[in-house]
Scaffold this motif. Structure first.
Motif, PDB file in Angstrom:
ATOM      1  N   ASP A 109       2.211   1.549  -3.590  1.00  0.00           N
ATOM      2  CA  ASP A 109       1.144   2.025  -4.482  1.00  0.00           C
ATOM      3  C   ASP A 109       0.869   3.514  -4.289  1.00  0.00           C
ATOM      4  O   ASP A 109       0.718   4.259  -5.254  1.00  0.00           O
ATOM      5  CB  ASP A 109      -0.152   1.238  -4.246  1.00  0.00           C
ATOM      6  CG  ASP A 109      -0.056  -0.214  -4.676  1.00  0.00           C
ATOM      7  OD1 ASP A 109       0.906  -0.572  -5.409  1.00  0.00           O
ATOM      8  OD2 ASP A 109      -0.932  -1.004  -4.264  1.00  0.00           O
TER       9      ASP A 109
ATOM     10  N   GLU B 283       1.571   6.554  -7.048  1.00  0.00           N
ATOM     11  CA  GLU B 283       0.529   7.479  -7.508  1.00  0.00           C
ATOM     12  C   GLU B 283       1.014   8.924  -7.452  1.00  0.00           C
ATOM     13  O   GLU B 283       0.838   9.687  -8.411  1.00  0.00           O
ATOM     14  CB  GLU B 283      -0.741   7.314  -6.664  1.00  0.00           C
ATOM     15  CG  GLU B 283      -1.850   8.265  -7.028  1.00  0.00           C
ATOM     16  CD  GLU B 283      -2.374   8.106  -8.447  1.00  0.00           C
ATOM     17  OE1 GLU B 283      -2.889   9.107  -8.999  1.00  0.00           O
ATOM     18  OE2 GLU B 283      -2.277   6.997  -9.032  1.00  0.00           O
TER      19      GLU B 283
ATOM     20  N   TYR C  49       0.823  -1.204   0.000  1.00  0.00           N
ATOM     21  CA  TYR C  49       0.000   0.000   0.000  1.00  0.00           C
ATOM     22  C   TYR C  49       0.861   1.260   0.000  1.00  0.00           C
ATOM     23  O   TYR C  49       0.488   2.281  -0.590  1.00  0.00           O
ATOM     24  CB  TYR C  49      -0.992   0.006   1.173  1.00  0.00           C
ATOM     25  CG  TYR C  49      -0.389   0.189   2.546  1.00  0.00           C
ATOM     26  CD1 TYR C  49      -0.262   1.452   3.109  1.00  0.00           C
ATOM     27  CD2 TYR C  49       0.054  -0.906   3.285  1.00  0.00           C
ATOM     28  CE1 TYR C  49       0.285   1.622   4.369  1.00  0.00           C
ATOM     29  CE2 TYR C  49       0.598  -0.738   4.549  1.00  0.00           C
ATOM     30  CZ  TYR C  49       0.717   0.522   5.081  1.00  0.00           C
ATOM     31  OH  TYR C  49       1.263   0.685   6.323  1.00  0.00           O
TER      32      TYR C  49
END
Length: 159
Positions: free
Chosen positions: A19, A23, A16
């Motif tokens: 990710d 982004e 997480y």
């Protein structure tokens, strides 16, 4: 386009976090040329002594200092740093961009940064008195840098 380097001790271990960082790295591409430099964590005992902690901070600090780009405005993240609201942080980055084409943020390991690395900073940044894991600090930093550039560019991201 300004260059932004983030020097961080350790790799992102959780999916997480990878990710989330990916982004904001993608989003930041519209505003800056971003480079993430990961420095290996120095190994230590499970329950290190104060001298062992000092050794770890010193060794990581040497590796960090070797990776700081020449001429960059260095901003270490540390508890002694100044807290900024998002608009003020945006203004700080704008002001830095007037005199420097490169900003280098530095995130230490779990024991923090050496005094030598902190001394390289023209500014010091703190996210507050709460302690954040250094991996989470990377995600928060990338989001706040993105937010700062969004503010400077009158984007609707910051409301």
């Amino acid at each position: 386009m300004i260059n932004v380097t983030v020097i961080a001790v350790g790799k992102l271990k959780e999916g997480y976090l990878r990710d989330g960082c990916a982004e904001y790295i993608k989003r930041l591409g519209a505003y800056a040329k971003l480079n993430i430099v990961e420095i290996a964590e120095e190994r230590s005992a499970d329950n290190p002594s104060p001298s062992e902690i000092s050794r770890v901070i010193s060794e990581e600090g040497k590796r960090i200092a070797a990776k700081i780009p020449k001429g960059a405005c260095v901003i270490p993240l540390c508890i002694e740093g100044r807290e900024y609201g998002s608009p003020d942080f945006s203004e700080l980055l704008e002001n830095i961009a007037q005199t420097s084409s490169h900003i280098c943020f530095v995130i230490g390991g779990s024991f923090g940064l050496s005094n030598e690395v902190k001394a390289l900073g023209r500014y010091r940044l703190s996210f507050g008195k709460m302690t954040l894991p250094h991996q989470l600090a990377r995600l928060v930093l990338l989001e706040q840098v993105y937010r700062a550039f969004s503010i400077s560019n009158n984007s609707k991201y910051h409301k």
